[in-house]
Design an enzyme around this catalytic site. Sequence first.
Site, PDB file in Angstrom:
ATOM      1  CB  CYS A  81      31.806  41.436 -16.391  1.00 55.48           C
ATOM      2  SG  CYS A  81      30.352  42.303 -16.527  1.00 55.48           S
ATOM      3  CE  LYS A 107       9.875   6.846   5.110  1.00 55.84           C
ATOM      4  NZ  LYS A 107      10.710   7.258   6.232  1.00 55.84           N
ATOM      5  CB  CYS A 129      25.208  41.496 -16.150  1.00 59.12           C
ATOM      6  SG  CYS A 129      26.772  42.058 -16.915  1.00 59.12           S
ATOM      7  CE1 TYR A 180      -2.426   2.579   9.107  1.00 60.97           C
ATOM      8  CE2 TYR A 180      -2.652   4.448   7.229  1.00 60.97           C
ATOM      9  CZ  TYR A 180      -2.358   4.155   8.657  1.00 60.97           C
ATOM     10  OH  TYR A 180      -1.785   4.938   9.620  1.00 60.97           O
ATOM     11  CB  CYS A 195      27.733  41.754 -13.439  1.00 59.52           C
ATOM     12  SG  CYS A 195      28.292  40.233 -14.310  1.00 59.52           S
ATOM     13  CE  LYS A 229       5.851   5.301   6.590  1.00 61.82           C
ATOM     14  NZ  LYS A 229       5.514   6.548   7.182  1.00 61.82           N
ATOM     15  CG  ASP A 280       4.625  12.342   4.924  1.00 59.41           C
ATOM     16  OD1 ASP A 280       4.621  11.863   6.058  1.00 59.41           O
ATOM     17  OD2 ASP A 280       5.439  13.201   4.279  1.00 59.41           O
ATOM     18  CB  CYS A 332      29.051  40.115 -19.078  1.00 60.81           C
ATOM     19  SG  CYS A 332      28.907  38.960 -17.738  1.00 60.81           S
ATOM     20  CD  GLU A 367      -2.004  -1.304   2.965  1.00 56.89           C
ATOM     21  OE1 GLU A 367      -1.783  -0.345   3.897  1.00 56.89           O
ATOM     22  OE2 GLU A 367      -2.570  -2.243   3.531  1.00 56.89           O
TER      23      GLU A 367
HETATM   24  S1  IVH Z   1       0.213   0.356   8.921  1.00 55.38           S
HETATM   25  C1  IVH Z   1       1.947  -1.446  12.750  1.00 55.38           C
HETATM   26  N1  IVH Z   1      -0.063   1.362   6.622  1.00 55.38           N
HETATM   27  O1  IVH Z   1       3.095   5.007   9.067  1.00 55.38           O
HETATM   28  C2  IVH Z   1       1.602  -1.022  11.134  1.00 55.38           C
HETATM   29  N2  IVH Z   1       0.837   2.867   8.344  1.00 55.38           N
HETATM   30  O2  IVH Z   1       5.830   4.969  10.043  1.00 55.38           O
HETATM   31  C3  IVH Z   1       1.544   0.511  11.749  1.00 55.38           C
HETATM   32  N3  IVH Z   1       1.311   5.016   7.636  1.00 55.38           N
HETATM   33  O3  IVH Z   1       2.129   5.415  12.219  1.00 55.38           O
HETATM   34  C4  IVH Z   1       0.587   1.068  10.333  1.00 55.38           C
HETATM   35  N4  IVH Z   1       0.401   4.833   5.606  1.00 55.38           N
HETATM   36  O4  IVH Z   1       1.007   6.746  10.571  1.00 55.38           O
HETATM   37  C5  IVH Z   1       0.276   1.482   7.786  1.00 55.38           C
HETATM   38  N5  IVH Z   1      -0.640   2.208   4.491  1.00 55.38           N
HETATM   39  C6  IVH Z   1      -0.122   2.356   5.791  1.00 55.38           C
HETATM   40  C7  IVH Z   1       0.279   3.686   6.281  1.00 55.38           C
HETATM   41  C8  IVH Z   1       0.859   3.647   7.487  1.00 55.38           C
HETATM   42  C9  IVH Z   1       0.882   5.517   6.376  1.00 55.38           C
HETATM   43  C10 IVH Z   1       1.882   5.570   8.703  1.00 55.38           C
HETATM   44  C11 IVH Z   1       1.361   5.350  10.090  1.00 55.38           C
HETATM   45  C12 IVH Z   1       2.334   4.598  10.745  1.00 55.38           C
HETATM   46  C13 IVH Z   1       3.561   5.263  10.075  1.00 55.38           C
HETATM   47  C14 IVH Z   1       4.659   4.531  10.741  1.00 55.38           C
END
Ligand code: IVH
Length: 681
Positions: free
Chosen positions: A414, A317, A429, A229, A411, A119, A121, A434, A117
């Site tokens: 020059c 990451k 300039c 999630y 400049c 991640k 932010d 130049c 999935e």
């Molecule tokens: S699973 C034990 N799924 O990432 C599993 N976390 O760095 C933890 N996060 O605290 C949650 N997208 O806030 C999971 N698809 C995703 C996520 C996710 C973002 C965040 C979540 C967690 C943090 C960990």
Amino acid sequence: MAEKISEEIKKKMGKLVKELNYHNYRYYVLDSPVISDEEYDKLYRHLKELEDKYNYILPDSPTQRIGAPPLEKFEKVKHTEPMLSLDNAFSHDEVKEFDRRIKRLLDTEGEIEYTVEPKYDGLAIELTYRGGFLFRASTRGDGYEGEDVTQNIKTIKSVPLKIEGGSIPDEIDIRGEVYMDLDEFEKLNRQREKNGEPLFANPRNAAAGSVRQLDPSITISRKLYLACYGIGTVKGMNFRSQSELIKWLKESRFPTPAKVEIAKGINKVIDAIKEFEEKRGDFSFETDGAVVKVDDFGLQQKLGVKTREPRWAIAYKFQAHQGTTRIKEIHGSVGRTGVITPFAVFEPVRIGGVTVSRSTLHNWDEIERKDIRVGDTVVVERAGDVIPHVIMVIKEKRTGKEKKFPIPEKCPVCGSKVAREEGEVAVRCVSLHCPAQVQEKIIHFASRGGMDIEGLGEKNVELLYSRGLIKHFEDIYRLKKEDLLELPRFAEKSAQNLIEAIEKSKHAILAKFLFAIGIQHAGEYAAKLLAKNFKRLEDLYKVTPERIMSIKQMGEKIASSISAFFNDQKNIDVLNSMIKLGLKITNPDFISEKKGEMSLEGLTFVITGTLPKARNEVEDLIEANGGHASSAISASTSYLVVGEEPGSKLDKAKTLGVKTISYDELIKMIEKKTKNPGLFD
Ligand code: IVH
């Protein structure tokens, strides 16, 4: 007093709430509404009227999303199951290592099924539902204890106030991420900038800042989203796997991650990860990685948890694209067109596997807008293969020793004076000398619209420049055939041609020349205007902006640029040395004070035989007085100027009926009508 409510009205209200929640779901979760906003508002108002009339409100009524009063402080909430964090993997190898570890721990060689999935932010939250209704929403906090943000989370329209669908657990903690779309984030920051409020460094901070507001009316003004999630405690229901959970969440109208891939075996996981990273920019939200989870909850159980992270999941990451560093210095770099661009030198910082030690600051407005100073700690972004840039200054880190970097007056290459026009972002300039600009300027100078020197295009200019044959503008007129013959691209003929083309260009028309020397903003039209108003090139030396502005059609911007150019002694030196090297400029465009009295205006002259002055000079004189000098005689020729020992043109003139005059008669024609005696004064 509220009226007594009948069962029938209750039913009606229940139906309205259901309907509104469905449309809410269509709009905010599926992003595919089936009714118009007006229709929705009408239903909403109807419900609200009934609620007010009967003082009866269903717990999942959409009216309950808004209107909660500001809090004094957030109440603490203990999570019944800790909200864990995730271990990180920074390479595909580390993901493979994660898989090997799992196989070892489970004592299996078979392929493991994973989910992948994005991640998100944002800000992790937990939604507790009791009896199918949203009971409480809390932040992750330290993982064990968070804050009660129910009022705020309720304002997020995609958060179901009630679980819909066939199977509803008695109690369930649903976990997910609250986030802000990138578009929304930018919009919010633009607005904050306008209001003079501090900017959010990234969408995560913006989401967190919006949720952790004591006043829910602020949260509601921020467009937030949710992606669910995971789960914590569940009572009265059993999920077998992550994929089953996601399926149930979807059926129950919860927003789920934009993409959930099921991948059997680690190679498929790697494929999915790669695809996520490639498509990262397609998502409407900020994602900094992909979360890989063992799909089977039974296996998850077996694998268990380390101190704070589960053994069954890992966050891969993506190449990080932001970093924090300090600006050591700011400098200006001069581009080929003379634009001076500021750039920052950082304390080196690794961003996305690359060491970044400098970045452009774009322009001086940007520096001012972001209030970037030498010594500042800044957030630097490197998105994909895009050049790094400074996102923002972390003002909290200021010590007071930071120094503003003023727009340079000279400049940096020059040392010439720079020009910055009103309302223009660019600082330039304007020096012809130049080195940073010389090549580009020469290419323009020699181009067809300019001095039209055939054979002096981009490639040859680059070659001549790199060999040191043209270091400065005027060096064109110093070129010798022998120099050219030394170069790889020139043979006898081509060298000869270029030298001849250069020679030819020495007889220049002022308007063309003014365009060719590439004064900022002075295009062909402006050059022509100048030529109409200034008889000789030298008349422009030290010209004031006011004098230029006195010409109709000349604005402030162009006037300041022209004036800056002709007030730069280095430029004047270049022009003078070009003249010394044989450049001859005539100005047929000049209109003497008595407009329309140019003596030779509209007349075409052809010369034959030897005149008291060199033919070139006479031609220049004709042109300078509004006439046109041609080499070929035709019926449209006005006069044939006849010198000693005339050629065949004289016979041709007779047959064509073209009038003939002597040199003296030509001079008389000029003097009779004009106060502009041309070049011989
Ligand atoms: S699973 C034990 N799924 O990432 C599993 N976390 O760095 C933890 N996060 O605290 C949650 N997208 O806030 C999971 N698809 C995703 C996520 C996710 C973002 C965040 C979540 C967690 C943090 C960990």
